[in-house]
Design a protein around this motif. Sequence first.
Motif, PDB file in Angstrom:
ATOM      1  N   THR A  40      65.218 -70.899 -24.418  1.00  0.00           N
ATOM      2  CA  THR A  40      63.986 -71.576 -24.825  1.00  0.00           C
ATOM      3  C   THR A  40      62.918 -70.544 -25.133  1.00  0.00           C
ATOM      4  O   THR A  40      62.650 -69.659 -24.322  1.00  0.00           O
ATOM      5  N   VAL A  41      62.303 -70.669 -26.316  1.00  0.00           N
ATOM      6  CA  VAL A  41      61.254 -69.744 -26.748  1.00  0.00           C
ATOM      7  C   VAL A  41      59.990 -70.546 -27.027  1.00  0.00           C
ATOM      8  O   VAL A  41      60.024 -71.575 -27.707  1.00  0.00           O
ATOM      9  N   GLY A  42      58.863 -70.077 -26.494  1.00  0.00           N
ATOM     10  CA  GLY A  42      57.570 -70.660 -26.808  1.00  0.00           C
ATOM     11  C   GLY A  42      56.807 -69.729 -27.722  1.00  0.00           C
ATOM     12  O   GLY A  42      56.784 -68.516 -27.506  1.00  0.00           O
ATOM     13  N   LEU A  43      56.186 -70.280 -28.762  1.00  0.00           N
ATOM     14  CA  LEU A  43      55.413 -69.489 -29.713  1.00  0.00           C
ATOM     15  C   LEU A  43      53.982 -70.002 -29.740  1.00  0.00           C
ATOM     16  O   LEU A  43      53.751 -71.214 -29.854  1.00  0.00           O
ATOM     17  N   VAL A  66      61.416 -67.352 -22.805  1.00  0.00           N
ATOM     18  CA  VAL A  66      60.637 -66.231 -23.333  1.00  0.00           C
ATOM     19  C   VAL A  66      59.391 -66.800 -24.000  1.00  0.00           C
ATOM     20  O   VAL A  66      59.458 -67.856 -24.657  1.00  0.00           O
ATOM     21  N   ALA A  67      58.261 -66.115 -23.842  1.00  0.00           N
ATOM     22  CA  ALA A  67      57.005 -66.532 -24.479  1.00  0.00           C
ATOM     23  C   ALA A  67      56.622 -65.504 -25.538  1.00  0.00           C
ATOM     24  O   ALA A  67      56.433 -64.323 -25.218  1.00  0.00           O
ATOM     25  N   PHE A  68      56.541 -65.941 -26.787  1.00  0.00           N
ATOM     26  CA  PHE A  68      56.083 -65.102 -27.889  1.00  0.00           C
ATOM     27  C   PHE A  68      54.619 -65.439 -28.187  1.00  0.00           C
ATOM     28  O   PHE A  68      54.271 -66.621 -28.324  1.00  0.00           O
ATOM     29  N   MET A  69      53.786 -64.411 -28.307  1.00  0.00           N
ATOM     30  CA  MET A  69      52.372 -64.615 -28.604  1.00  0.00           C
ATOM     31  C   MET A  69      51.999 -63.847 -29.864  1.00  0.00           C
ATOM     32  O   MET A  69      52.348 -62.664 -29.996  1.00  0.00           O
ATOM     33  N   PRO A  70      51.298 -64.500 -30.803  1.00  0.00           N
ATOM     34  CA  PRO A  70      50.938 -63.833 -32.060  1.00  0.00           C
ATOM     35  C   PRO A  70      50.029 -62.635 -31.832  1.00  0.00           C
ATOM     36  O   PRO A  70      49.184 -62.637 -30.929  1.00  0.00           O
ATOM     37  N   ALA A  71      50.196 -61.614 -32.669  1.00  0.00           N
ATOM     38  CA  ALA A  71      49.402 -60.394 -32.530  1.00  0.00           C
ATOM     39  C   ALA A  71      47.911 -60.676 -32.635  1.00  0.00           C
ATOM     40  O   ALA A  71      47.100 -60.050 -31.949  1.00  0.00           O
TER      41      ALA A  71
END
Length: 250
Positions: A40-43, A66-71
């Motif tokens: 599971t990925v959160g964006l 995993v947590a993805f955060m925008p630059a």
Amino acid sequence: MHPDVLTIYRFYQSAFGQQVAQLIAGRILQFLPVRPDAVTVGLGYCLPYLDRLAARTLAASGGRFVAFMPARQGVCHWPGHTDNRTCLVEPLDLPLADSSVDHMILVHALEHAARPSALLREIWRVLAPNGHVVIVVPNRLRAWSAAEATPFGHGRPYSKGQLFSVMSDQMLAPDNWDTALAMPPFFIHKMPRLMRFGDKVGAMLSRNLGGALVVHAQKQVYGALPKGSAKAQGVPVLTQSSGSYFKTDT
């Protein structure tokens, strides 16, 4: 303007923000199946929602998150009790292999995308066949999209029809949807417990009363590419050679 990670973090740490997270998380949980082995990925900013998903999935003995955060937003550590599972990313070029993610959630992400179709195309790429995606955006038709004191008052809000259209164009055709946050945010920030009552009443009156749209879709694989993903055509550029101009591809 994209709120920075500290602003969003402080909102969700407040009693008001915690109630918001609880109501929206309830919608997300009802759309995503329990799979102990799922990736599971959160964006965007999904930490309050990943916390709840992880608690449910770990109770079933498994799951990777995993947590993805925008630059442009910035990043913070998550979760607090173990090794970091957050990553700063460029949303249009995710560091993931094709078809590698089972579940994906987008919160505070799509409304800030300069190229929404390209972002959804990237989501389609990384999702496994029949993978699930849940997208949360501010509802254009409700007051939350104008409440700048909350993260939902920034970026481009969507109506249900607009969101369905842009998702369907990228072979992420919605198959279920709901809303949350039926009560306007202006008079309840000091009374967050009223929000749950307001959502119950709103659900009885109309499904579309909520200030946050929550839409679910599964990746479609029909042997075709998403709309607009054909090979890029050469762009004519004027150059000078021997006193004359001609076109060349770049």
